[in-house]
Design a protein around this motif. Structure first.
Motif, PDB file in Angstrom:
ATOM      1  N   ASP A 259       0.826  -1.210   0.000  1.00 29.88           N
ATOM      2  CA  ASP A 259       0.000   0.000   0.000  1.00 29.88           C
ATOM      3  C   ASP A 259       0.858   1.258   0.000  1.00 29.88           C
ATOM      4  O   ASP A 259       0.518   2.256  -0.644  1.00 29.88           O
ATOM      5  N   THR A 260       1.972   1.217   0.720  1.00 31.78           N
ATOM      6  CA  THR A 260       2.829   2.394   0.820  1.00 31.78           C
ATOM      7  C   THR A 260       3.593   2.650  -0.468  1.00 31.78           C
ATOM      8  O   THR A 260       3.637   3.778  -0.976  1.00 31.78           O
ATOM      9  N   LEU A 261       4.205   1.617  -1.026  1.00 28.55           N
ATOM     10  CA  LEU A 261       5.032   1.779  -2.227  1.00 28.55           C
ATOM     11  C   LEU A 261       4.209   1.797  -3.505  1.00 28.55           C
ATOM     12  O   LEU A 261       4.650   2.327  -4.524  1.00 28.55           O
ATOM     13  N   ASP A 262       3.037   1.154  -3.473  1.00 28.13           N
ATOM     14  CA  ASP A 262       2.067   1.207  -4.574  1.00 28.13           C
ATOM     15  C   ASP A 262       2.694   0.910  -5.938  1.00 28.13           C
ATOM     16  O   ASP A 262       2.645   1.745  -6.857  1.00 28.13           O
ATOM     17  N   PRO A 263       3.298  -0.271  -6.118  1.00 21.83           N
ATOM     18  CA  PRO A 263       3.893  -0.577  -7.428  1.00 21.83           C
ATOM     19  C   PRO A 263       2.823  -0.680  -8.508  1.00 21.83           C
ATOM     20  O   PRO A 263       1.766  -1.268  -8.303  1.00 21.83           O
ATOM     21  N   ARG A 264       3.094  -0.122  -9.652  1.00 20.83           N
ATOM     22  CA  ARG A 264       2.154  -0.132 -10.774  1.00 20.83           C
ATOM     23  C   ARG A 264       2.723  -0.977 -11.914  1.00 20.83           C
ATOM     24  O   ARG A 264       3.940  -1.067 -12.085  1.00 20.83           O
ATOM     25  N   PRO A 265       1.840  -1.573 -12.723  1.00 23.60           N
ATOM     26  CA  PRO A 265       2.326  -2.339 -13.888  1.00 23.60           C
ATOM     27  C   PRO A 265       3.140  -1.460 -14.826  1.00 23.60           C
ATOM     28  O   PRO A 265       2.935  -0.239 -14.909  1.00 23.60           O
ATOM     29  N   VAL A 598       1.464  -6.508 -11.952  1.00 26.76           N
ATOM     30  CA  VAL A 598       2.822  -5.960 -11.952  1.00 26.76           C
ATOM     31  C   VAL A 598       3.812  -7.005 -12.458  1.00 26.76           C
ATOM     32  O   VAL A 598       4.657  -6.733 -13.321  1.00 26.76           O
ATOM     33  N   ILE A 599       3.704  -8.217 -11.927  1.00 33.33           N
ATOM     34  CA  ILE A 599       4.621  -9.290 -12.314  1.00 33.33           C
ATOM     35  C   ILE A 599       4.512  -9.584 -13.807  1.00 33.33           C
ATOM     36  O   ILE A 599       5.524  -9.664 -14.517  1.00 33.33           O
ATOM     37  N   ARG A 600       3.295  -9.771 -14.296  1.00 38.10           N
ATOM     38  CA  ARG A 600       3.103 -10.123 -15.709  1.00 38.10           C
ATOM     39  C   ARG A 600       3.660  -9.040 -16.633  1.00 38.10           C
ATOM     40  O   ARG A 600       4.234  -9.342 -17.688  1.00 38.10           O
ATOM     41  N   SER A 601       3.486  -7.785 -16.251  1.00 38.43           N
ATOM     42  CA  SER A 601       3.963  -6.706 -17.120  1.00 38.43           C
ATOM     43  C   SER A 601       5.474  -6.549 -17.048  1.00 38.43           C
ATOM     44  O   SER A 601       6.125  -6.219 -18.041  1.00 38.43           O
ATOM     45  N   SER A 602       6.044  -6.801 -15.876  1.00 37.07           N
ATOM     46  CA  SER A 602       7.456  -6.505 -15.650  1.00 37.07           C
ATOM     47  C   SER A 602       8.386  -7.577 -16.191  1.00 37.07           C
ATOM     48  O   SER A 602       9.481  -7.275 -16.674  1.00 37.07           O
ATOM     49  N   MET A 603       7.968  -8.832 -16.103  1.00 35.92           N
ATOM     50  CA  MET A 603       8.884  -9.934 -16.407  1.00 35.92           C
ATOM     51  C   MET A 603       9.211 -10.094 -17.887  1.00 35.92           C
ATOM     52  O   MET A 603      10.091 -10.876 -18.237  1.00 35.92           O
ATOM     53  N   LEU A 604       8.526  -9.369 -18.745  1.00 34.99           N
ATOM     54  CA  LEU A 604       8.837  -9.449 -20.166  1.00 34.99           C
ATOM     55  C   LEU A 604       9.772  -8.324 -20.612  1.00 34.99           C
ATOM     56  O   LEU A 604      10.050  -8.189 -21.808  1.00 34.99           O
ATOM     57  N   GLN A 605      10.269  -7.522 -19.674  1.00 34.43           N
ATOM     58  CA  GLN A 605      11.065  -6.343 -20.024  1.00 34.43           C
ATOM     59  C   GLN A 605      12.311  -6.646 -20.835  1.00 34.43           C
ATOM     60  O   GLN A 605      12.688  -5.884 -21.714  1.00 34.43           O
ATOM     61  N   LEU A 606      13.001  -7.732 -20.511  1.00 32.97           N
ATOM     62  CA  LEU A 606      14.317  -7.995 -21.101  1.00 32.97           C
ATOM     63  C   LEU A 606      14.235  -8.989 -22.255  1.00 32.97           C
ATOM     64  O   LEU A 606      15.194  -9.717 -22.528  1.00 32.97           O
ATOM     65  N   MET A 607      13.100  -9.012 -22.951  1.00 33.08           N
ATOM     66  CA  MET A 607      12.922  -9.926 -24.082  1.00 33.08           C
ATOM     67  C   MET A 607      13.903  -9.574 -25.198  1.00 33.08           C
ATOM     68  O   MET A 607      13.825  -8.505 -25.807  1.00 33.08           O
TER      69      MET A 607
END
Length: 670
Positions: A259-265, A598-607
């Motif tokens: 809640d504090t850090l509020d990571p976004r996709p 967040v996970i689904r969007s982030s893990m494809l970054q280094l394709m």
């Protein structure tokens, strides 16, 4: 909406005294003149007030501390303004009043309990009962202290936005940084038998730093330059609460941190179909067909050229059979006849040449060196059966039967039933005659998945009973004790995969049970999920210019740290994002679904694709050892990859993440 049985994850305020008491919070500043030893000065509140902190002598800066207090929270703003050029490191300490010996500790993604599952050559209580580390080692820049006698806890969370990093010429001793940084430090200390939270800026690690696997190094203290008239503003939040168990403490802290850090996709670069099309290039380019076993080469490749090696590994790292299934399913859906033929040749070769005399899957075969592993693991065997049952189910739904494969798998499952201990656990490692080599039960949840699948596919009651017994062991020995360890095969320590597998195991059991029993598995799935989530980053680690990951815009949010021993991030996710979506629906917990996004969007970054390879030589060969902190797996260090990697499992993991209906489809109509 179904409700999960409560395990009291709420953050409860302790009765009695308020959080802040003068004397609990202390601070000191260390100043360094280049070429000379640093000098430390204790700071105290000035008689003039206004939050000014002063030392016994006049210092070349003004230090002002602002505190905003409630019954269970202190928000601290520390402002440093230089009156002349200086190099500084500032430290604060908050004495909790809790007895240090009675406390358990928590630094997300790095420290659980007292890290006693880890060896002396990794950070643990074996070496010291006081540790402070740089923030980028942690999935959340936070330290927590939990009193197991009273349930009282305290945490400190850094709340600044990280936006820069600086290179250092050395990784030990007193180090002047080359520029501005965002990285501070956090940890805990035995302060006269009382537990204290320590935190400060810039980073400082003690009593040791951790530079590579099982390698402790001397302490390091970094100093940032502050020009005359320049100001640095730093913020932290200290919180207290009460929880009935270490598990509920970890859950409450994760919820609060989220809640504090509020990571976004992250804005997606590819759709799932586009991502699969890129990853499928790995299947075709890595195929090795000149040995009795056909396989995709996924182990011990070099990032510089991605040339195939001669090692066939079924599970854990290489994931040969799961990638064969992924390739077959993709090829048939997209008219890739050659790729489909290669995938089928892999299954055919393993049917004829892929089993030991004792009926186990040949786990690791190195054809070039002419050697083969003769110690087997419940994890690789389980991952092999998992892939084979997925393949057989796919074939069966298309009217194609494989009775010889079914017989092979039944024989292997009989070995599983023979291996299982009376308490429901499975030994971690064993020989072909089932003689136990490593009796540790940390890998047990990996067996739950194929056992539930075998029950659904074959209808055997014995498989379901075996799976239920694993659940009993996991509940008693891992989940209820919050003790997740040694699921990964290349480390003996606290690790992400043990909690992730435990949560996923309970998820699978919900497909083959009902009523109160199913609800029990939902609750256990949820409890283990919080520990798995604690390994995943809620913030973006900063990188310096020249560190490749920073130069290409990598964001660490959504990536998971690996283990205490192996201090890097990776894309080990498989079904866990789907598990989070399931728990969000079952338990009415939207944070799980948001973190899954967040996970689904982030893990494809280094394709890696042509023109945007992210340091990898070939399209679709997804990187593995992503080094995000001051640690390396052997080469290159922060901001880069190790020079050797294993794309077999990374491709398999992402493929599973991109196939969220796969588990539902397997268990449908059964």
């Amino acid at each position: 909406m179904k409700k999960c049985i409560s395990i009291l994850f709420a953050c409860c305020v302790m009765a009695g005294e308020t959080l802040a008491m003068e004397g609990r919070l202390s601070q000191r500043i260390t100043l360094k003149t280049p070429g000379n030893p640093a000098v430390t000065h204790d700071l105290r509140e000035s008689a003039v007030g206004g939050g000014i902190l002063e030392a016994d002598r006049e210092l070349p800066l003004i230090v002002r501390r602002q505190k905003t207090e409630t019954d269970n929270e202190i928000r601290i703003v520390l402002t440093l303004t230089a009156s002349e050029l200086l190099y500084y490191n500032v430290e604060q300490s908050f004495r909790t009043g809790l007895t240090h010996a009675e406390c358990l500790f928590y630094m997300p993604g790095f420290w659980y309990h007292k890290n006693l599952r880890s060896p002396k050559t990794a950070p643990s209580f074996h070496t010291s009962d006081s540790w402070q580390v740089r923030e980028d080692r942690l999935s959340t820049p936070l330290t927590g202290v939990y009193d197991q006698q009273t349930g009282a806890w305290y945490t400190v969370l850094r709340t600044d936005t990280p936006d820069c990093e600086a290179l250092a010429c050395h990784n030990y001793g007193e180090v002047i940084l080359s520029g501005r940084t965002s990285l501070g430090f956090t940890g805990f200390r035995n302060a006269d038998a009382r537990a204290a939270l320590v935190f400060g800026f810039p980073y400082s690690e003690a009593p040791y730093s951790y530079i590579r696997k099982l390698t402790l190094a001397p302490a390091v203290q970094a100093f940032e330059k502050l020009e005359k008239g320049q100001t640095r503003r730093l913020t932290w939040t200290i919180r207290k609460g009460s929880s009935p168990s270490y598990s509920s403490f970890v859950a409450a802290v994760w919820n609060d941190s989220f809640d504090t850090l509020d990571p976004r996709p992250i804005d997606p670069r590819y759709t799932p179909d586009e991502a699969k099309a890129i990853l499928s290039e790995y299947f075709s380019r890595s195929y090795v067909g000149n040995y009795p076993l056909k396989f995709t080469s996924g182990v011990e490749l070099r990032t510089a050229d991605c040339q195939s090696t001669d090692i066939a590994e079924v599970g854990f790292v290489g994931r040969v059979l799961l990638n064969a299934f992924n390739a077959l399913e993709y090829a048939e859906a997209n008219g890739r006849e050659e790729l489909a033929a290669e995938a089928r040749s892999i299954f055919d070769s393993y049917l004829h040449h892929g089993f030991t005399p004792g009926g186990l899957i040949r786990e690791v075969v190195d054809f070039k060196r002419e050697r083969e592993a003769d110690v087997y693991s419940i994890r690789r065997q389980s991952e092999g059966i998992y892939a084979l049952l997925s393949y057989l189910d796919y074939e069966k739904r298309r009217g194609r039967s494989h009775p010889r494969w079914e017989a092979r798998i039944r024989t292997l499952l009989d070995k599983f039933l023979a291996l299982q201990n009376p308490d429901g656990s499975f030994p971690r490692k064993f020989r072909d005659n089932l003689a136990v080599v490593d009796a540790s039960g940390g890998s047990t949840p990996s067996a739950t998945l194929p056992l539930t699948m075998a029950h659904a596919y074959f209808g055997g009651e014995a498989y379901l009973q075996s799976a239920r017994r694993t659940a009993g062991y996991l509940e008693k020995n891992l989940i209820s004790k919050a003790d997740y360890f040694s699921s990964t095969l290349d480390a003996d320590c606290e690790d992400k995969e043990a909690s992730l597998y435990a949560s996923t195991a309970m998820y699978y059991l919900t497909f083959v049970t009902g009523g109160r029993e199913r609800q029990r598995y939902v609750d256990l799935c949820r409890e283990a999920a919080y520990f798995a989530l604690s390994w995943y980053y809620l913030w973006d680690v900063p990188f310096a210019q020249g560190q490749m990951l920073g130069d290409v815009g990598f964001r660490s949010r959504g990536w998971g740290n690996v283990s205490v021993e192996n201090n890097h991030v990776d894309v080990f996710i498989f079904e866990f994002a789907t598990v989070l979506d399931f728990l969000a629906r079952e338990c009415g917990e939207p944070r799980f679904a948001r973190m899954s996004d967040v996970i689904r969007s982030s893990m494809l970054q280094l394709m890696p694709v042509e023109g945007s390879l992210f340091g990898i030589a070939r399209t679709g060969y997804y990187p593995e050892v992503v080094q995000h902190t001051a640690w390396d797996y052997g080469k290159n260090g922060k901001g880069f990859y190790n020079d050797i990697f294993a794309p077999g499992w990374t491709v398999a993991s992402l493929w599973q993440m991109l196939s969220p209906d796969r588990v539902d489809r397997f268990f449908a109509n059964r």
